[in-house]
Design a protein around this motif. Structure first.
Motif, PDB file in Angstrom:
ATOM      1  N   ALA A 186     -18.631 -51.642  -8.497  1.00 49.92           N
ATOM      2  CA  ALA A 186     -19.083 -51.517  -9.076  1.00 49.92           C
ATOM      3  C   ALA A 186     -18.857 -50.333 -10.402  1.00 49.92           C
ATOM      4  O   ALA A 186     -19.574 -49.170  -9.692  1.00 49.92           O
ATOM      5  N   GLU A 187     -17.899 -49.882 -10.717  1.00 51.43           N
ATOM      6  CA  GLU A 187     -17.429 -47.806 -10.532  1.00 51.43           C
ATOM      7  C   GLU A 187     -18.604 -48.262 -12.077  1.00 51.43           C
ATOM      8  O   GLU A 187     -18.612 -48.515 -13.301  1.00 51.43           O
ATOM      9  N   GLY A 188     -19.503 -46.823 -12.231  1.00 51.19           N
ATOM     10  CA  GLY A 188     -20.303 -45.910 -13.415  1.00 51.19           C
ATOM     11  C   GLY A 188     -21.616 -46.160 -12.860  1.00 51.19           C
ATOM     12  O   GLY A 188     -22.322 -46.105 -13.926  1.00 51.19           O
ATOM     13  N   ARG A 189     -21.628 -47.614 -12.196  1.00 53.59           N
ATOM     14  CA  ARG A 189     -23.416 -47.459 -11.839  1.00 53.59           C
ATOM     15  C   ARG A 189     -24.329 -47.418 -10.380  1.00 53.59           C
ATOM     16  O   ARG A 189     -24.014 -47.029  -9.689  1.00 53.59           O
ATOM     17  N   ASP A 190     -25.101 -46.469 -11.285  1.00 54.15           N
ATOM     18  CA  ASP A 190     -26.234 -46.207 -10.619  1.00 54.15           C
ATOM     19  C   ASP A 190     -27.071 -47.179  -9.556  1.00 54.15           C
ATOM     20  O   ASP A 190     -26.717 -48.487  -9.732  1.00 54.15           O
ATOM     21  N   GLY A 191     -28.053 -46.893  -9.469  1.00 58.01           N
ATOM     22  CA  GLY A 191     -28.683 -47.895  -8.498  1.00 58.01           C
ATOM     23  C   GLY A 191     -29.354 -48.681  -8.992  1.00 58.01           C
ATOM     24  O   GLY A 191     -29.875 -50.056  -9.198  1.00 58.01           O
ATOM     25  N   ALA A 192     -29.913 -48.375 -10.813  1.00 59.01           N
ATOM     26  CA  ALA A 192     -30.896 -49.449 -11.723  1.00 59.01           C
ATOM     27  C   ALA A 192     -29.765 -50.412 -12.039  1.00 59.01           C
ATOM     28  O   ALA A 192     -29.863 -51.520 -12.082  1.00 59.01           O
ATOM     29  N   ALA A 193     -28.418 -50.125 -12.509  1.00 58.32           N
ATOM     30  CA  ALA A 193     -27.795 -50.696 -12.840  1.00 58.32           C
ATOM     31  C   ALA A 193     -27.561 -51.418 -11.716  1.00 58.32           C
ATOM     32  O   ALA A 193     -26.632 -52.922 -12.332  1.00 58.32           O
ATOM     33  N   ALA A 194     -26.654 -51.335 -10.368  1.00 58.03           N
ATOM     34  CA  ALA A 194     -26.664 -51.887  -9.894  1.00 58.03           C
ATOM     35  C   ALA A 194     -27.521 -53.176  -9.476  1.00 58.03           C
ATOM     36  O   ALA A 194     -27.137 -54.818  -9.471  1.00 58.03           O
ATOM     37  N   LYS A 195     -28.960 -52.919  -9.579  1.00 55.26           N
ATOM     38  CA  LYS A 195     -29.634 -53.349  -9.566  1.00 55.26           C
ATOM     39  C   LYS A 195     -29.530 -54.770 -10.896  1.00 55.26           C
ATOM     40  O   LYS A 195     -29.283 -55.743 -10.489  1.00 55.26           O
ATOM     41  N   ALA A 196     -29.913 -54.624 -11.958  1.00 55.60           N
ATOM     42  CA  ALA A 196     -29.832 -54.888 -13.326  1.00 55.60           C
ATOM     43  C   ALA A 196     -28.525 -55.757 -13.140  1.00 55.60           C
ATOM     44  O   ALA A 196     -28.028 -57.279 -13.598  1.00 55.60           O
TER      45      ALA A 196
END
Length: 556
Positions: A186-196
């Motif tokens: 998933a491009e453009g996602r940091d750790g928090a966005a990955a978890k979400a």
């Protein structure tokens, strides 16, 4: 074409025929695991310098730390490293030592294990590794992006339908590497966005009637290599065991090593006193490994006689022995793809040792009464409270089997050396004991905690749990006192302690000595049976007797 690009690859395994005299060095460092084929002859240098044949990503290693000399035998030479080198737990510097199969080498914070080069590493089942977009992003890491791993149990088509709806078809790439198993870039996602994102997808799958295991990681935070990200993706999918506590520095270091070992397929030998938590550690290795979605099966080798142990391990065919009225699959076949934990491995007979060695060498199992061999794919974890090197020296345990099972050794310190963990463990056990009887949870008083810390815990965590289970019965409305703990400890051998001791350590030592002496008297001086009665290993009992100045068996 759906929003998410779905790719499926057929994976296979490769093997390399064994070449006599060839070795492989498996290197476990904080940055990951790597495997290096070694030449049959010559030298190989290890260090963090650019000119090292095997470069160590470890600031605590020297530029030219050590050298392997390869030939009819393998020798390791320390090249005058700053921090020295450790082999089989023994440090040395500016010296050389002969190595054998399974020997572990500590070079700074890095561990290397010498293994026969029989099979190549399994082709990694990570389909996204070959995706150009993924490889380019891993190499550049210019912007954050996420990796998710999903294991889904659902009716056909559910996972694909949910992923197609929830993912961004422009920036998200999905790969399927097995039934119900998906990896998402998933491009453009940091750790928090990955978890979400993972939680959102998981919630949609659960709402559709699926069971889901999720792992997620992001680059560059969780790593910049594909292997780092995949390991990080696998780890969050496994929650810690109930009562899982790591507060002690030595245990924290041990679990850092577990994190480095778990993703590999190395056999692990767990050493420690009875009740120290060997099975818990084995479970954590499995949960942090790439096999965590497969079975984790346990067997206590000391609990079964030889014929039954063989049947449990290898299975049997109908008519193999009296009572064998049907074919039965053994533990090693049942755990295929997962992990097998064999406790008390030092107790198996010579015949079972020979058969287990053959299984470890061939990765084939032959049921009792059959002539047919069946392939298995399991990771082995062994445990014992015996000194296996001493057992090998007196020919009670096969040296070739010892080298096979000792891919790497982990030593669990006894609870008396982990004082910072006693309080959180005790509180967890108090809550657990009260929940069973639906009792209010009492508070541990300061003198209760002092009593717990002062006791030497010869039975380790297992004994602590037993003491807490008894102590909650003595708890008052005001809480759990030191007297209640002392009573619970006293129940074991010398009877309840009537009042809180004035000198806690002396009273504790006296109570322990009375318990040991009474156990020996009940067992007519037999130390093995007395140790079983006390719930400790024979080695622990002998140590206590030496401390008491009693070197002879105490008989009636």
């Amino acid at each position: 074409m759906t929003k998410a690009q779905l790719e499926t690859e057929q994976l296979d395994r490769k093997s390399i025929a064994a070449t006599p005299g060839r070795w492989r060095l498996v290197v476990l460092s904080e940055s990951g695991t790597s495997s290096h084929a070694l030449p049959a002859q010559g030298t190989v240098t290890l260090g963090r310098g650019e000119d090292a044949d095997i470069k160590l990503d470890d600031a605590s290693a020297s530029r030219r730390h050590a050298m392997l000399h390869l030939g009819p035998e393998v020798r390791l030479e320390d090249l005058g490293s700053s921090n020295g080198t450790v082999v089989r737990g023994k440090p040395f510097k500016k010296q050389s030592i002969e190595l054998g199969a399974g020997d572990s080498i500590e070079l700074g914070k890095t561990i290397a294990v010498l293994q026969p080069d029989e099979l190549s590493d399994r082709v990694r089942p990570w389909t996204l590794l070959s995706h150009p977009q993924f490889l380019e992003k891993v190499a550049q890491a210019r912007a954050p992006f996420a990796m998710l791993r999903l294991q889904v149990q659902a009716r056909a088509g559910v996972a694909q339908e949910v992923l197609s709806k929830e993912l961004d078809g422009k920036n998200d790439v999905v790969a399927s590497f097995g039934p119900g198993m998906f990896e998402i870039l998933a491009e453009g996602r940091d750790g928090a966005a990955a978890k979400a994102l993972g939680e959102k997808v998981s919630a949609r799958l659960v709402a559709a009637g699926a069971r889901v295991r999720l792992g997620h990681a992001s680059a560059p935070t969780d790593g910049k290599t594909a292997e780092d990200l995949m390991v990080a993706c696998s780890r969050p999918a496994a929650a810690a065991s109930p009562g899982f506590v790591v507060r002690d520095d030595a245990m924290a270091a041990l679990y850092r090593l577990v994190d480095r070992i778990a993703p590999s397929n190395l056999s692990v030998l767990v050493l420690g006193e009875t009740g120290a938590g060997k099975e818990v550690l084995a479970g954590e290795i499995h949960k942090r490994s790439k096999r965590n979605g497969k079975p984790f099966l346990r067997l206590n080798c000391a609990a079964l006689h030889e014929q039954l142990l063989e049947s449990e391990l290898f299975g049997h065919v109908k008519g193999a022995f009296t009572g064998a009225d049907r074919n039965r699959e053994g533990l090693l076949e049942s755990a295929n793809g997962g992990t097998v934990f064999l406790d008390e491995i030092g107790e198996i007979s010579a015949a079972v040792q020979a058969k287990l060695l053959r299984v470890l060498e061939e990765r084939l199992v032959m049921p009792v009464g059959s002539n047919d061999k069946r392939p298995i794919d399991v990771r082995f974890i062994f445990a014992t409270n015996r000194d296996l090197e001493a057992e090998v020296a007196r020919a009670a345990f096969r040296s070739d089997l010892f080298f096979r099972i000792n891919g790497i050794s982990l030593v669990i310190p006894p609870l008396r050396e982990r004082l910072t963990e006693i309080e959180p463990l005790a509180r967890a056990f108090v809550a657990e004991a009260c929940a069973k009887d639906q009792r209010p949870v009492p508070e541990l008083s300061p003198d209760a905690l002092a009593t717990l810390r002062a006791y030497p815990w010869p039975g380790n965590i297992r004994e602590l749990k037993s003491v807490i289970d008894r102590a909650v019965l003595f708890a008052s409305e005001t809480g759990l006192s030191g007297e209640a703990i002392a009573q619970a400890i006293g129940v074991k051998g010398a009877g309840p302690v009537a009042a809180a001791p004035t000198n806690l350590r002396e009273e504790r030592d006296a109570a322990e000595k009375r318990a040991v002496l009474e156990a020996l008297e009940k067992c007519d001086g037999n130390q093995t049976r007395a140790a079983e009665l006390l719930g400790v290993s024979r080695r622990t009992l002998v140590t206590r007797l030496q401390q008491y100045g009693m070197t002879r068996s105490r008989k009636k």
